[in-house]
Design a protein around this motif. Structure first.
Motif, mmCIF file in Angstrom:
data_model
loop_
_atom_site.group_PDB
_atom_site.id
_atom_site.type_symbol
_atom_site.label_atom_id
_atom_site.label_comp_id
_atom_site.label_asym_id
_atom_site.label_seq_id
_atom_site.Cartn_x
_atom_site.Cartn_y
_atom_site.Cartn_z
ATOM 1 N N ARG A 268 130.420 65.548 59.907
ATOM 2 C CA ARG A 268 130.832 66.900 60.273
ATOM 3 C C ARG A 268 130.364 67.917 59.234
ATOM 4 N NH1 ARG A 268 135.952 67.649 59.935
ATOM 5 N NH2 ARG A 268 136.026 69.408 61.356
ATOM 6 N N LEU A 269 130.407 67.532 57.969
ATOM 7 C CA LEU A 269 129.936 68.443 56.931
ATOM 8 C C LEU A 269 128.430 68.659 57.027
ATOM 9 C CD1 LEU A 269 130.396 70.135 54.422
ATOM 10 C CD2 LEU A 269 130.230 68.056 53.052
ATOM 11 N N LEU A 270 127.666 67.581 57.182
ATOM 12 C CA LEU A 270 126.220 67.702 57.265
ATOM 13 C C LEU A 270 125.795 68.507 58.491
ATOM 14 C CD1 LEU A 270 125.236 64.080 56.203
ATOM 15 C CD2 LEU A 270 124.877 66.165 54.875
ATOM 16 N N GLU A 271 126.449 68.277 59.603
ATOM 17 C CA GLU A 271 126.098 69.025 60.806
ATOM 18 C C GLU A 271 126.519 70.489 60.698
ATOM 19 O OE1 GLU A 271 124.381 68.167 63.698
ATOM 20 O OE2 GLU A 271 123.787 66.427 62.483
ATOM 21 N N SER A 272 127.565 70.770 59.929
ATOM 22 C CA SER A 272 127.970 72.157 59.691
ATOM 23 C C SER A 272 126.957 72.885 58.821
ATOM 24 C CB SER A 272 129.346 72.206 59.010
ATOM 25 O OG SER A 272 130.348 71.652 59.831
ATOM 26 N N ALA A 273 126.367 72.152 57.870
ATOM 27 C CA ALA A 273 125.480 72.777 56.899
ATOM 28 C C ALA A 273 124.029 72.850 57.360
ATOM 29 C CB ALA A 273 125.554 72.004 55.580
ATOM 30 N N ALA A 274 123.610 71.961 58.252
ATOM 31 C CA ALA A 274 122.209 71.895 58.664
ATOM 32 C C ALA A 274 121.812 73.123 59.478
ATOM 33 C CB ALA A 274 121.948 70.627 59.463
ATOM 34 N N GLU A 276 119.414 75.067 62.385
ATOM 35 C CA GLU A 276 119.085 74.677 63.753
ATOM 36 C C GLU A 276 117.790 73.878 63.825
ATOM 37 O OE1 GLU A 276 120.834 74.876 66.520
ATOM 38 O OE2 GLU A 276 122.494 75.679 65.328
ATOM 39 N N ASP A 277 116.874 74.080 62.857
ATOM 40 C CA ASP A 277 115.623 73.324 62.868
ATOM 41 C C ASP A 277 115.710 72.035 62.063
ATOM 42 O OD1 ASP A 277 115.738 74.410 60.363
ATOM 43 O OD2 ASP A 277 113.780 75.384 60.433
ATOM 44 N N GLY A 278 116.944 71.649 61.650
ATOM 45 C CA GLY A 278 117.148 70.351 61.040
ATOM 46 C C GLY A 278 116.881 70.271 59.562
ATOM 47 N N ASN A 279 117.008 71.368 58.850
ATOM 48 C CA ASN A 279 116.866 71.364 57.390
ATOM 49 C C ASN A 279 118.225 71.522 56.732
ATOM 50 O OD1 ASN A 279 113.992 71.089 56.829
ATOM 51 N ND2 ASN A 279 113.769 73.046 57.880
ATOM 52 N N MET A 280 118.341 70.945 55.542
ATOM 53 C CA MET A 280 119.581 71.012 54.788
ATOM 54 C C MET A 280 119.390 71.923 53.584
ATOM 55 S SD MET A 280 122.698 70.008 54.741
ATOM 56 C CE MET A 280 122.485 68.808 56.076
ATOM 57 N N ILE A 289 134.200 72.544 62.754
ATOM 58 C CA ILE A 289 133.283 72.083 63.784
ATOM 59 C C ILE A 289 133.975 71.038 64.671
ATOM 60 C CG2 ILE A 289 132.293 70.308 62.265
ATOM 61 C CD1 ILE A 289 129.593 70.843 63.620
ATOM 62 N N PHE A 290 133.801 71.180 65.965
ATOM 63 C CA PHE A 290 134.420 70.305 66.963
ATOM 64 C C PHE A 290 133.286 69.756 67.820
ATOM 65 C CE2 PHE A 290 137.566 70.218 70.812
ATOM 66 C CZ PHE A 290 137.654 68.840 70.719
ATOM 67 N N ILE A 291 132.995 68.473 67.654
ATOM 68 C CA ILE A 291 131.840 67.856 68.304
ATOM 69 C C ILE A 291 132.299 67.032 69.496
ATOM 70 C CG2 ILE A 291 129.959 66.214 68.005
ATOM 71 C CD1 ILE A 291 129.804 67.095 65.078
ATOM 72 N N THR A 292 131.808 67.401 70.668
ATOM 73 C CA THR A 292 132.118 66.704 71.914
ATOM 74 C C THR A 292 130.807 66.415 72.639
ATOM 75 O OG1 THR A 292 132.404 68.802 73.096
ATOM 76 C CG2 THR A 292 134.381 67.817 72.138
#
Length: 354
Positions: A268-274, A276-280, A289-292
């Protein structure tokens, strides 16, 4: 989506009350939604053969604090027992908490935790929904940390606490071996399976490690009471990723190394920080963040995670990652073949559905 799509029956005896010994002997269910052989049984030690040189395991290094406080509410001569589970620090002297009995607590009440010289007083500054309150303490900063450590208890998940009391063993069992950043009120439980011996084997294989921090809050245990996922409110959690770690993860992806999140909190942290083009990049802040199912994952390739509660936001997350039908089949297999569930239970290694 309808919340009942994420429901399933779990026999009570499948709930683990103690972890496996040694930790890395726990069972591991490999779930690959892109293979004709979707499910493979193994053990945590098999990570050495399941992962490849250049893959990066991303761990959440948050440390659980004794955030379960027991005491009394003082309102004039009227004194009643109360409990509070701290879940998010908002200032040097303030915490948000879930208090019980919530209906009997009002703004301005004094809550006293502990007794005698060790007593810790807090004032109810705000009252929110579902028993949530904001507490202002009489001490702040490190002094407050010390006071909480003195009067508090490890906040075991409710499905364990309802069956037995917390004891001294939990102070070790409910903590990863790499925990270092104080602030969590729940453990990042997938990480509980790692041992120094397993780390040594992974190092020899060339499997790398990275550490991020997300302070897990008690909101992770709140049931989803809404009938539709769109109506569920997620609570915020605080986290950060430093620049060196971000660069390490970007470099790994650039050379086709896989990013393996150890636990849903790391994911959840990594997906919050990344981006849209997949860079960190270096990141700090609060995330809810709520992932469904339907979510497009930007950064994570694989996920190691324990088995979660029915109708929970975490079962929704794994269903988004590997597919709802796949995860329902995986949980059915786990239940039938004796896997142990929840925080002290066995674990799984999920591949992302392509």
């Amino acid at each position: 989506m309808r919340v009942d799509l994420f429901d399933f029956d779990l026999p009570d005896e499948r709930i683990a009350l103690r972890p496996a010994e040694p930790r890395d002997s726990a069972r591991l269910l490999v779930v690959d939604p892109n293979s004709t052989t979707e499910l493979t049984d193994g053990h945590v030690r098999d990570l050495v053969t399941l992962l490849l040189p250049g893959d990066v395991l991303v761990f959440n290094d948050t440390k659980v604090i004794p955030a379960q406080l027991e005491g009394t509410r003082i309102r004039g001569d009227n004194i009643v027992p109360v409990s509070a589970t701290l879940h998010m620090r908002t200032a040097a002297d303030r915490w948000k908490a879930f208090a019980k009995p919530g209906k009997r607590i009002k703004e301005g009440d004094i809550l006293r935790f502990g007794t005698g010289d060790d007593a810790l007083d807090a004032t109810v500054l705000e009252k929110g929904d579902a028993g949530e309150v904001t507490l202002g303490f009489g001490v702040s900063g490190p002094a407050l940390d010390t006071a909480i450590a003195t009067v508090g208890h490890i906040p075991l998940p409710p499905y364990i606490a309802s069956k037995r009391r917390e004891d001294d063993r939990d102070r070790t069992d409910y903590q990863t071996i790499y925990a270092r950043e104080k602030g969590a009120v729940a453990a990042p439980t997938a990480g509980l399976h790692f041992t120094p011996e397993l780390f040594e084997l992974l190092d020899k294989k060339g499997i790398e490690r990275a550490f991020v921090t997300l302070h897990v809050g008690a909101g992770t245990f709140l049931p989803v009471k809404a009938d539709d996922t769109a109506d569920h409110l997620m609570h915020y959690e605080t986290g950060y990723i430093d620049a060196a770690t971000a660069d390490k993860l970007n470099d790994a992806k650039a050379r086709d190394g896989r990013i393996v999140a150890v636990g849903t909190t790391s994911l959840r942290l990594l997906e919050s920080a990344a981006s849209e083009d997949g860079n960190m990049a270096e990141w700090s802040g609060n995330t809810n963040i709520f992932i469904t199912p339907g979510y497009r994952f930007k950064f994570i390739d694989m996920l190691m995670t324990n088995f979660h509660l029915p109708r929970s936001t975490l079962f929704m997350l794994v269903s988004a990652f590997s597919g709802l039908d796949t995860m329902r089949a995986a949980y059915d297999h786990a239940i039938k073949t004796g896997y142990r569930f929840y925080s002290y239970g066995d674990t799984s290694l999920l591949k992302r559905k392509i």
